[in-house]
Design a protein around this motif. Structure first.
Motif, PDB file in Angstrom:
ATOM      1  N   LYS A  49       0.854  -1.193   0.000  1.00 32.51           N
ATOM      2  CA  LYS A  49       0.000   0.000   0.000  1.00 32.51           C
ATOM      3  C   LYS A  49       0.893   1.247   0.000  1.00 32.51           C
ATOM      4  CE  LYS A  49      -4.139  -1.996   0.684  1.00 32.51           C
ATOM      5  NZ  LYS A  49      -4.750  -2.025   2.024  1.00 32.51           N
ATOM      6  N   TYR A  50       0.414   2.309  -0.619  1.00 31.18           N
ATOM      7  CA  TYR A  50       1.126   3.594  -0.621  1.00 31.18           C
ATOM      8  C   TYR A  50       0.395   4.636   0.224  1.00 31.18           C
ATOM      9  CZ  TYR A  50       4.462   2.540  -4.441  1.00 31.18           C
ATOM     10  OH  TYR A  50       5.493   2.035  -5.209  1.00 31.18           O
ATOM     11  N   ASP A  51      -0.763   4.226   0.803  1.00 36.14           N
ATOM     12  CA  ASP A  51      -1.611   5.216   1.474  1.00 36.14           C
ATOM     13  C   ASP A  51      -1.945   4.845   2.916  1.00 36.14           C
ATOM     14  OD1 ASP A  51      -3.266   3.039   1.065  1.00 36.14           O
ATOM     15  OD2 ASP A  51      -5.003   4.235   0.458  1.00 36.14           O
ATOM     16  N   GLY A  56       2.421   1.121   4.920  1.00 34.43           N
ATOM     17  CA  GLY A  56       2.974   1.446   3.612  1.00 34.43           C
ATOM     18  C   GLY A  56       2.496   2.820   3.206  1.00 34.43           C
ATOM     19  N   LYS A  58       3.656   6.463   1.086  1.00 30.62           N
ATOM     20  CA  LYS A  58       4.618   7.137   0.204  1.00 30.62           C
ATOM     21  C   LYS A  58       4.788   8.590   0.617  1.00 30.62           C
ATOM     22  CE  LYS A  58       5.706   7.964  -4.659  1.00 30.62           C
ATOM     23  NZ  LYS A  58       5.300   7.722  -6.062  1.00 30.62           N
ATOM     24  N   VAL A  65       8.767   4.926   0.021  1.00 29.66           N
ATOM     25  CA  VAL A  65       7.620   4.281   0.661  1.00 29.66           C
ATOM     26  C   VAL A  65       8.123   3.588   1.916  1.00 29.66           C
ATOM     27  CG1 VAL A  65       5.675   2.700   0.346  1.00 29.66           C
ATOM     28  CG2 VAL A  65       6.657   3.876  -1.632  1.00 29.66           C
ATOM     29  N   LYS A  90       5.604  -2.023  -5.786  1.00 22.42           N
ATOM     30  CA  LYS A  90       4.557  -1.530  -6.676  1.00 22.42           C
ATOM     31  C   LYS A  90       3.308  -1.235  -5.841  1.00 22.42           C
ATOM     32  CE  LYS A  90       5.808  -3.464 -11.173  1.00 22.42           C
ATOM     33  NZ  LYS A  90       5.297  -4.160 -12.374  1.00 22.42           N
ATOM     34  N   GLU A  91       2.647  -0.150  -6.168  1.00 18.06           N
ATOM     35  CA  GLU A  91       1.467   0.232  -5.407  1.00 18.06           C
ATOM     36  C   GLU A  91       0.289  -0.683  -5.709  1.00 18.06           C
ATOM     37  OE1 GLU A  91      -1.406   4.087  -4.469  1.00 18.06           O
ATOM     38  OE2 GLU A  91      -0.040   4.141  -6.181  1.00 18.06           O
ATOM     39  N   THR A  93      -3.918  -1.545  -4.163  1.00 25.17           N
ATOM     40  CA  THR A  93      -5.013  -1.197  -3.267  1.00 25.17           C
ATOM     41  C   THR A  93      -5.741  -2.495  -2.929  1.00 25.17           C
ATOM     42  OG1 THR A  93      -6.648  -0.889  -5.036  1.00 25.17           O
ATOM     43  CG2 THR A  93      -5.287   1.020  -4.446  1.00 25.17           C
ATOM     44  N   ARG A  97      -4.989  -5.539  -5.759  1.00 24.30           N
ATOM     45  CA  ARG A  97      -3.847  -6.395  -5.407  1.00 24.30           C
ATOM     46  C   ARG A  97      -3.943  -7.828  -5.949  1.00 24.30           C
ATOM     47  NH1 ARG A  97      -5.040  -5.761   1.097  1.00 24.30           N
ATOM     48  NH2 ARG A  97      -7.156  -6.608   1.050  1.00 24.30           N
ATOM     49  N   ALA A 111       0.442  -6.365   2.044  1.00 27.07           N
ATOM     50  CA  ALA A 111      -0.351  -5.137   2.046  1.00 27.07           C
ATOM     51  C   ALA A 111      -1.576  -5.248   2.951  1.00 27.07           C
ATOM     52  CB  ALA A 111      -0.774  -4.791   0.613  1.00 27.07           C
ATOM     53  N   ASN A 182      -9.417   4.059  -1.611  1.00 22.11           N
ATOM     54  CA  ASN A 182      -8.257   3.867  -0.741  1.00 22.11           C
ATOM     55  C   ASN A 182      -8.505   4.527   0.610  1.00 22.11           C
ATOM     56  OD1 ASN A 182      -7.285   6.730  -0.875  1.00 22.11           O
ATOM     57  ND2 ASN A 182      -6.996   6.199  -3.047  1.00 22.11           N
TER      58      ASN A 182
END
Length: 270
Positions: A49-51, A56, A58, A65, A90-91, A93, A97, A111, A182
């Motif tokens: 996850k990036y959020d 995780g 970013k 990240v 790699k991002e 959600t 995923r 994630a 997200n």
């Protein structure tokens, strides 16, 4: 005549050998494992996850990240390839995923993914690497203090593709559920007054509360949400390697260090 037949025989034999060789190559390609691919390319590709603060997230300034899941991915890259930098993130959600895994865009998912019987039909899961439970996030001063305060018409925010949606529907069928792509979108909607509470795993909600102290996690967890690392179905070698790597992390104390770094306490809660 004999010479012509002899040449024809040689030609047939060569054609058969070429066919066999091609078939052999195809068979080798088909049976090559995901673990073998990772080792051949010298890089582990992991969906994170990036959020999701603490797990995780970013940094828009640096582009890096960071989080609990990222550190677990680094540790697995080190165990499999001998170097934690041989890792590509790699991002993903909750919604993207599994498709990304099955399309071979990533080797595994790390994630905040809860192990469920339904998901086991689509992916194979590692041993549990984090134990979480679903809770509620509210603005401080809210009348909602626990799941018992969710009534008919209560606006509950959640994320598409997560188990949280199914869980809250089962607990409170009359609640009004608003789904977002997200966690950051869902949290922004809560802060904008579009809902009364946001629900997901408590570990994720604690990260949101750190982001904005005006919000708090309330009530006891009302589900058991064990996180697992998802691997494409049938990739037994890679699954075994991941489980061995997780065991090493626990045995050498590195898991406790990663846990304390991000969660702020030991896995035992001390």
């Amino acid at each position: 005549m004999m010479k012509r037949r002899s040449w024809m025989t040689v030609g047939i034999i060569m054609a058969l050998l070429a066919t066999a060789a091609l078939a052999g190559c195809g068979s080798t390609e088909e049976t090559k494992s995901a673990l073998g691919d990772i080792q051949s390319r010298g890089k582990l590709v992991v969906g994170v996850k990036y959020d999701t603060k603490l797990f995780g997230l970013k940094d828009p300034a640096s582009g890096s990240v960071e989080g609990f899941d990222v550190d677990i991915a680094k540790a697995l890259a080190k165990d499999i390839l001998g170097d934690e930098t041989k890792l590509e993130l790699k991002e993903v959600t909750s919604k993207t995923r599994i498709p990304m895994l099955n399309n071979n865009d990533i080797d595994m998912i790390v994630a905040t993914m809860t192990i469920t019987d339904e998901r086991k039909k689509e992916v194979d899961f590692s041993d549990v690497y984090f134990k979480a439970g679903q809770s509620l996030l509210v603005k401080k001063g809210s009348a909602i203090k626990s799941i018992d305060d969710i009534k008919k018409g209560t606006k509950v925010l959640a994320v598409k593709g997560s188990t949280s949606v199914d869980n809250i529907k089962a607990k409170v069928p009359d609640a009004s559920i608003l789904e977002f792509d997200n966690y950051q979108d869902a949290f922004s909607a809560l802060k904008a007054g579009q809902g009364d509470t946001l629900t997901t795993d408590n570990a994720i909600l604690y990260g949101m509360a750190v982001q904005d102290p005006g919000y708090e996690v309330v009530g006891e967890p009302f589900t058991d949400e064990p996180y697992g690392i998802a691997i494409k179905k049938g990739e037994t070698d890679l699954l075994n390697s991941v489980n061995e790597g997780l065991k090493k992390l626990h045995d050498n104390g590195e898991y406790d260090k990663i846990y304390e770094k991000w969660i702020g306490q030991s896995p035992s809660g001390d």
